[in-house]
Design a protein around this motif. Sequence first.
Motif, short mmCIF file in Angstrom:
data_model
loop_
_atom_site.label_atom_id
_atom_site.label_comp_id
_atom_site.label_asym_id
_atom_site.label_seq_id
_atom_site.Cartn_x
_atom_site.Cartn_y
_atom_site.Cartn_z
N LYS A 1 10.21 0.45 -6.49
CA LYS A 1 9.07 0.06 -5.65
C LYS A 1 8.57 1.17 -4.73
O LYS A 1 7.56 0.99 -4.06
CB LYS A 1 9.39 -1.19 -4.81
N MET B 1 0.84 -1.19 0.00
CA MET B 1 0.00 0.00 0.00
C MET B 1 0.87 1.24 0.00
O MET B 1 1.86 1.32 0.72
CB MET B 1 -0.92 -0.01 1.24
N LYS B 2 0.48 2.21 -0.82
CA LYS B 2 1.21 3.48 -0.92
C LYS B 2 0.36 4.58 -0.31
O LYS B 2 -0.67 4.96 -0.86
CB LYS B 2 1.54 3.80 -2.38
N ASP C 1 5.48 -4.78 3.34
CA ASP C 1 5.12 -5.97 2.59
C ASP C 1 5.17 -5.74 1.08
O ASP C 1 5.47 -6.64 0.31
CB ASP C 1 3.72 -6.45 2.99
N GLU C 2 4.91 -4.50 0.64
CA GLU C 2 4.93 -4.18 -0.78
C GLU C 2 6.35 -3.98 -1.29
O GLU C 2 6.63 -4.20 -2.46
CB GLU C 2 4.08 -2.93 -1.04
N VAL D 1 5.49 3.58 1.63
CA VAL D 1 5.10 2.29 1.07
C VAL D 1 5.27 1.21 2.13
O VAL D 1 6.36 1.10 2.73
CB VAL D 1 5.94 1.95 -0.18
N THR D 2 4.22 0.45 2.39
CA THR D 2 4.27 -0.55 3.45
C THR D 2 5.33 -1.61 3.14
O THR D 2 5.60 -1.93 1.98
CB THR D 2 2.91 -1.21 3.65
N GLY E 1 7.37 0.75 7.02
CA GLY E 1 7.50 0.89 5.58
C GLY E 1 8.73 1.70 5.20
O GLY E 1 9.61 1.97 6.03
N ARG F 1 -7.40 -1.23 3.88
CA ARG F 1 -7.56 -2.17 2.76
C ARG F 1 -9.01 -2.60 2.62
O ARG F 1 -9.53 -2.73 1.50
CB ARG F 1 -6.67 -3.40 2.99
#
Length: 300
Positions: A288, A1-2, A206-207, A203-204, A167, A58
């Motif tokens: 990313k 997620m951004k 996980d992404e 940016v989280t 993030g 989300r």
Amino acid sequence: MKLAVIDQEGKQTLGIWTSVGIVNMAKAAEVYGNGGTSLPGEMMDVIREGEAAVEALRSLLAQLPPQPDRSVLISDEELSFGPCVPVPQKIICVGLNYRRHAEETNSPIPEYPILFNKFNNSLTGHQASVAVPGVTAKLDYEAELAIVIGRRAKNVSQDEALDYVFGYTAVNDLSARDLQLRTQQWLLGKSCDGFCPIGPYLVTADEVGDPNRLAIQSIVNGEIRQDSNTSDMIFACDEIVSYISRHMTLEPGDVILTGTPEGVVLGLPAERQVYLKPGDEVSICIEKIGTLTNRFVAEA
């Protein structure tokens, strides 16, 4: 997620990047409802609440139709980015953390991370104008990956260190070299107003995945100046978080700048050194993460 912080009429709005535009999350909750779930109101709330807040956001995004009501999208005219981490308790920087940058400045490879700090007055956002202070004639750019802490961290091991990261984002660690090198302490050259553009997105983790394998560039007036990869770091992200946590408690929202690669003005031969001036534009591009751009103006 951004995630982004958008300035609207003097207020900060939490936005999230989607393929159809940046969604105003507060407005989306009004239009589509939040299913009874408590939503974080501001970016710092998201960081402090961590995974629960991200999951709530989300869930709300999942309720949006493929073409959401235009009222929930932030128009280009309204798009004014604030710092994506608005009020960190600490901004901690790592100096000389890329091998080739240490080599270009004829500096020895550090045995331990070199730490210094910036202050919140240095924060500014994507597309913001940065004033070139009248007290410097040697303003330099530094493309950097920034770590944003998501959980209180004290004495964490290297193996567990990245579990404490919320993030990552892009930063330009602006440096007035004449002020930085005037004394043995770097702080003065690093902490002038606007010297820490950050964003546009947080940016989280996980992404992003592995933060130690990201392409990183700086582009000045359309010319690529720095072109490297975070794999050239001397101290990797997990090492940095663990090391700092052994000396001070890291809090949610703390920002750690991880150093810059080779290609800064300071590393060039004296006859080729052309420092930033009003009218210049600098973009920091990280794989990313996205692209952070700022234009430089004369100090009022």
